[in-house]
Write a protein that holds these residues in place. Sequence first.
Motif, PDB file in Angstrom:
ATOM      1  N   GLN A   1       0.833  -1.204   0.000  1.00  0.00           N
ATOM      2  CA  GLN A   1       0.000   0.000   0.000  1.00  0.00           C
ATOM      3  C   GLN A   1       0.869   1.257   0.000  1.00  0.00           C
ATOM      4  O   GLN A   1       0.535   2.244  -0.643  1.00  0.00           O
ATOM      5  N   ALA A   2       1.993   1.184   0.702  1.00  0.00           N
ATOM      6  CA  ALA A   2       2.888   2.346   0.783  1.00  0.00           C
ATOM      7  C   ALA A   2       3.666   2.553  -0.516  1.00  0.00           C
ATOM      8  O   ALA A   2       3.873   3.690  -0.940  1.00  0.00           O
ATOM      9  N   GLU A   3       4.131   1.473  -1.131  1.00  0.00           N
ATOM     10  CA  GLU A   3       4.934   1.547  -2.354  1.00  0.00           C
ATOM     11  C   GLU A   3       4.525   0.471  -3.352  1.00  0.00           C
ATOM     12  O   GLU A   3       5.271  -0.471  -3.610  1.00  0.00           O
ATOM     13  N   PRO A   4       3.335   0.584  -3.956  1.00  0.00           N
ATOM     14  CA  PRO A   4       2.849  -0.475  -4.841  1.00  0.00           C
ATOM     15  C   PRO A   4       3.747  -0.759  -6.042  1.00  0.00           C
ATOM     16  O   PRO A   4       3.804  -1.880  -6.529  1.00  0.00           O
ATOM     17  N   GLU A   5       4.479   0.243  -6.509  1.00  0.00           N
ATOM     18  CA  GLU A   5       5.338   0.059  -7.686  1.00  0.00           C
ATOM     19  C   GLU A   5       6.594  -0.756  -7.368  1.00  0.00           C
ATOM     20  O   GLU A   5       7.296  -1.184  -8.279  1.00  0.00           O
TER      21      GLU A   5
ATOM     22  N   TYR B   1       6.690  -3.730  -5.701  1.00  0.00           N
ATOM     23  CA  TYR B   1       6.451  -5.164  -5.527  1.00  0.00           C
ATOM     24  C   TYR B   1       5.681  -5.761  -6.701  1.00  0.00           C
ATOM     25  O   TYR B   1       4.877  -5.099  -7.343  1.00  0.00           O
ATOM     26  N   PHE B   2       5.933  -7.065  -6.926  1.00  0.00           N
ATOM     27  CA  PHE B   2       5.216  -7.824  -7.946  1.00  0.00           C
ATOM     28  C   PHE B   2       4.815  -9.142  -7.294  1.00  0.00           C
ATOM     29  O   PHE B   2       5.668  -9.983  -7.003  1.00  0.00           O
ATOM     30  N   LEU B   3       3.523  -9.304  -7.034  1.00  0.00           N
ATOM     31  CA  LEU B   3       2.982 -10.469  -6.341  1.00  0.00           C
ATOM     32  C   LEU B   3       2.569 -11.526  -7.352  1.00  0.00           C
ATOM     33  O   LEU B   3       1.867 -11.222  -8.318  1.00  0.00           O
ATOM     34  N   ILE B   4       2.988 -12.767  -7.108  1.00  0.00           N
ATOM     35  CA  ILE B   4       2.664 -13.852  -8.036  1.00  0.00           C
ATOM     36  C   ILE B   4       2.028 -15.027  -7.308  1.00  0.00           C
ATOM     37  O   ILE B   4       2.586 -15.572  -6.351  1.00  0.00           O
ATOM     38  N   ASP B   5       0.877 -15.455  -7.798  1.00  0.00           N
ATOM     39  CA  ASP B   5       0.220 -16.687  -7.367  1.00  0.00           C
ATOM     40  C   ASP B   5       0.842 -17.810  -8.198  1.00  0.00           C
ATOM     41  O   ASP B   5       0.661 -17.856  -9.411  1.00  0.00           O
ATOM     42  N   VAL B   6       1.594 -18.691  -7.553  1.00  0.00           N
ATOM     43  CA  VAL B   6       2.319 -19.745  -8.277  1.00  0.00           C
ATOM     44  C   VAL B   6       1.676 -21.115  -8.091  1.00  0.00           C
ATOM     45  O   VAL B   6       2.260 -22.139  -8.439  1.00  0.00           O
ATOM     46  N   ARG B   7       0.450 -21.155  -7.577  1.00  0.00           N
ATOM     47  CA  ARG B   7      -0.203 -22.436  -7.314  1.00  0.00           C
ATOM     48  C   ARG B   7      -0.481 -23.199  -8.598  1.00  0.00           C
ATOM     49  O   ARG B   7      -0.885 -22.625  -9.601  1.00  0.00           O
ATOM     50  N   ASN B   8      -0.273 -24.498  -8.522  1.00  0.00           N
ATOM     51  CA  ASN B   8      -0.645 -25.403  -9.601  1.00  0.00           C
ATOM     52  C   ASN B   8      -2.030 -25.964  -9.290  1.00  0.00           C
ATOM     53  O   ASN B   8      -2.538 -25.804  -8.198  1.00  0.00           O
ATOM     54  N   GLY B   9      -2.622 -26.639 -10.266  1.00  0.00           N
ATOM     55  CA  GLY B   9      -3.925 -27.262 -10.058  1.00  0.00           C
ATOM     56  C   GLY B   9      -4.957 -26.675 -10.997  1.00  0.00           C
ATOM     57  O   GLY B   9      -4.709 -25.677 -11.674  1.00  0.00           O
ATOM     58  N   PRO B  10      -6.123 -27.302 -11.023  1.00  0.00           N
ATOM     59  CA  PRO B  10      -7.197 -26.833 -11.912  1.00  0.00           C
ATOM     60  C   PRO B  10      -7.615 -25.405 -11.573  1.00  0.00           C
ATOM     61  O   PRO B  10      -7.607 -24.998 -10.413  1.00  0.00           O
ATOM     62  N   GLU B  11      -7.986 -24.661 -12.610  1.00  0.00           N
ATOM     63  CA  GLU B  11      -8.367 -23.256 -12.421  1.00  0.00           C
ATOM     64  C   GLU B  11      -9.526 -23.086 -11.453  1.00  0.00           C
ATOM     65  O   GLU B  11      -9.544 -22.137 -10.668  1.00  0.00           O
ATOM     66  N   HIS B  12     -10.508 -23.995 -11.478  1.00  0.00           N
ATOM     67  CA  HIS B  12     -11.657 -23.827 -10.589  1.00  0.00           C
ATOM     68  C   HIS B  12     -11.262 -23.945  -9.116  1.00  0.00           C
ATOM     69  O   HIS B  12     -11.903 -23.370  -8.248  1.00  0.00           O
ATOM     70  N   VAL B  13     -10.181 -24.647  -8.825  1.00  0.00           N
ATOM     71  CA  VAL B  13      -9.692 -24.767  -7.449  1.00  0.00           C
ATOM     72  C   VAL B  13      -8.904 -23.520  -7.056  1.00  0.00           C
ATOM     73  O   VAL B  13      -8.872 -23.132  -5.890  1.00  0.00           O
ATOM     74  N   ARG B  14      -8.304 -22.863  -8.045  1.00  0.00           N
ATOM     75  CA  ARG B  14      -7.484 -21.671  -7.814  1.00  0.00           C
ATOM     76  C   ARG B  14      -8.257 -20.383  -8.104  1.00  0.00           C
ATOM     77  O   ARG B  14      -7.666 -19.344  -8.330  1.00  0.00           O
ATOM     78  N   SER B  15      -9.571 -20.416  -8.092  1.00  0.00           N
ATOM     79  CA  SER B  15     -10.359 -19.262  -8.521  1.00  0.00           C
ATOM     80  C   SER B  15     -10.217 -18.056  -7.597  1.00  0.00           C
ATOM     81  O   SER B  15     -10.335 -16.920  -8.039  1.00  0.00           O
TER      82      SER B  15
ATOM     83  N   PRO C   1       9.043  -8.907 -13.783  1.00  0.00           N
ATOM     84  CA  PRO C   1      10.005  -7.798 -13.866  1.00  0.00           C
ATOM     85  C   PRO C   1      11.210  -8.015 -12.948  1.00  0.00           C
ATOM     86  O   PRO C   1      11.062  -8.434 -11.805  1.00  0.00           O
ATOM     87  N   LYS C   2      12.384  -7.716 -13.462  1.00  0.00           N
ATOM     88  CA  LYS C   2      13.619  -7.848 -12.677  1.00  0.00           C
ATOM     89  C   LYS C   2      13.833  -6.653 -11.756  1.00  0.00           C
ATOM     90  O   LYS C   2      14.617  -6.728 -10.821  1.00  0.00           O
ATOM     91  N   ASP C   3      13.130  -5.545 -12.001  1.00  0.00           N
ATOM     92  CA  ASP C   3      13.361  -4.333 -11.228  1.00  0.00           C
ATOM     93  C   ASP C   3      12.432  -4.185 -10.018  1.00  0.00           C
ATOM     94  O   ASP C   3      12.407  -3.148  -9.374  1.00  0.00           O
ATOM     95  N   LYS C   4      11.681  -5.234  -9.696  1.00  0.00           N
ATOM     96  CA  LYS C   4      10.781  -5.193  -8.544  1.00  0.00           C
ATOM     97  C   LYS C   4      11.109  -6.335  -7.590  1.00  0.00           C
ATOM     98  O   LYS C   4      11.743  -7.316  -7.980  1.00  0.00           O
ATOM     99  N   GLU C   5      10.664  -6.197  -6.353  1.00  0.00           N
ATOM    100  CA  GLU C   5      10.786  -7.292  -5.402  1.00  0.00           C
ATOM    101  C   GLU C   5       9.620  -8.241  -5.662  1.00  0.00           C
ATOM    102  O   GLU C   5       8.459  -7.834  -5.638  1.00  0.00           O
TER     103      GLU C   5
ATOM    104  N   GLY D   1      18.639 -14.265 -10.564  1.00  0.00           N
ATOM    105  CA  GLY D   1      18.922 -12.868 -10.270  1.00  0.00           C
ATOM    106  C   GLY D   1      17.768 -12.026  -9.781  1.00  0.00           C
ATOM    107  O   GLY D   1      17.909 -10.801  -9.643  1.00  0.00           O
ATOM    108  N   TYR D   2      16.622 -12.614  -9.518  1.00  0.00           N
ATOM    109  CA  TYR D   2      15.482 -11.862  -9.001  1.00  0.00           C
ATOM    110  C   TYR D   2      15.623 -11.686  -7.496  1.00  0.00           C
ATOM    111  O   TYR D   2      16.234 -12.509  -6.816  1.00  0.00           O
ATOM    112  N   LYS D   3      15.018 -10.631  -6.973  1.00  0.00           N
ATOM    113  CA  LYS D   3      14.906 -10.444  -5.527  1.00  0.00           C
ATOM    114  C   LYS D   3      13.530 -10.989  -5.137  1.00  0.00           C
ATOM    115  O   LYS D   3      12.507 -10.498  -5.635  1.00  0.00           O
ATOM    116  N   VAL D   4      13.513 -12.010  -4.272  1.00  0.00           N
ATOM    117  CA  VAL D   4      12.278 -12.757  -4.027  1.00  0.00           C
ATOM    118  C   VAL D   4      12.058 -13.012  -2.539  1.00  0.00           C
ATOM    119  O   VAL D   4      13.002 -13.283  -1.806  1.00  0.00           O
TER     120      VAL D   4
END
Length: 130
Positions: free
Chosen positions: A25-29, A31-45, A67-71, A95-98
């Motif tokens: 909320q303070a610095e939205p630009e 961070y880059f949030l990723i949902d990496v879950r596997n499985g059927p789409e209806h389970v990951r809705s 993006p490489k320029d975000k956490e 080389g990503y910051k994760v």
Amino acid sequence: MNALDYFHARLEATVSPMDYLRLAQAEPEKYFLIDVRNGPEHVRSVTIKDAAIIPQQELHERLHEIPKDKEIIVYCWDVWCNTAVKVAAFLLERGYKVKELSGGIAAWKEMNFPVTDSSLDVEPSDTCGC
């Protein structure tokens, strides 16, 4: 590794849902949030609001979307799921910051933080099966 080193490493590699929400909320630009879950789409809705959806099994083909320029913050199902840890290691090696979002989507939902439910986007006539 002693206990103190372990806990320092854990803090460096993870972020709690509360801390992530506050930071994003303070610095939205930043961070880059990723949902990496596997499985059927209806389970990951249900996903965290504004998260990119890149399942672990598609990561190799979609690496250019991260993006490489975000956490990078990755999450999976719950504390028992190690998919986010596997993705974090893969990205760190490139080389990503994760960081991993502690507790995954389960902890996020438990806190009643903002989510998106793609199952609500389906037209009723699309689900009748006739």
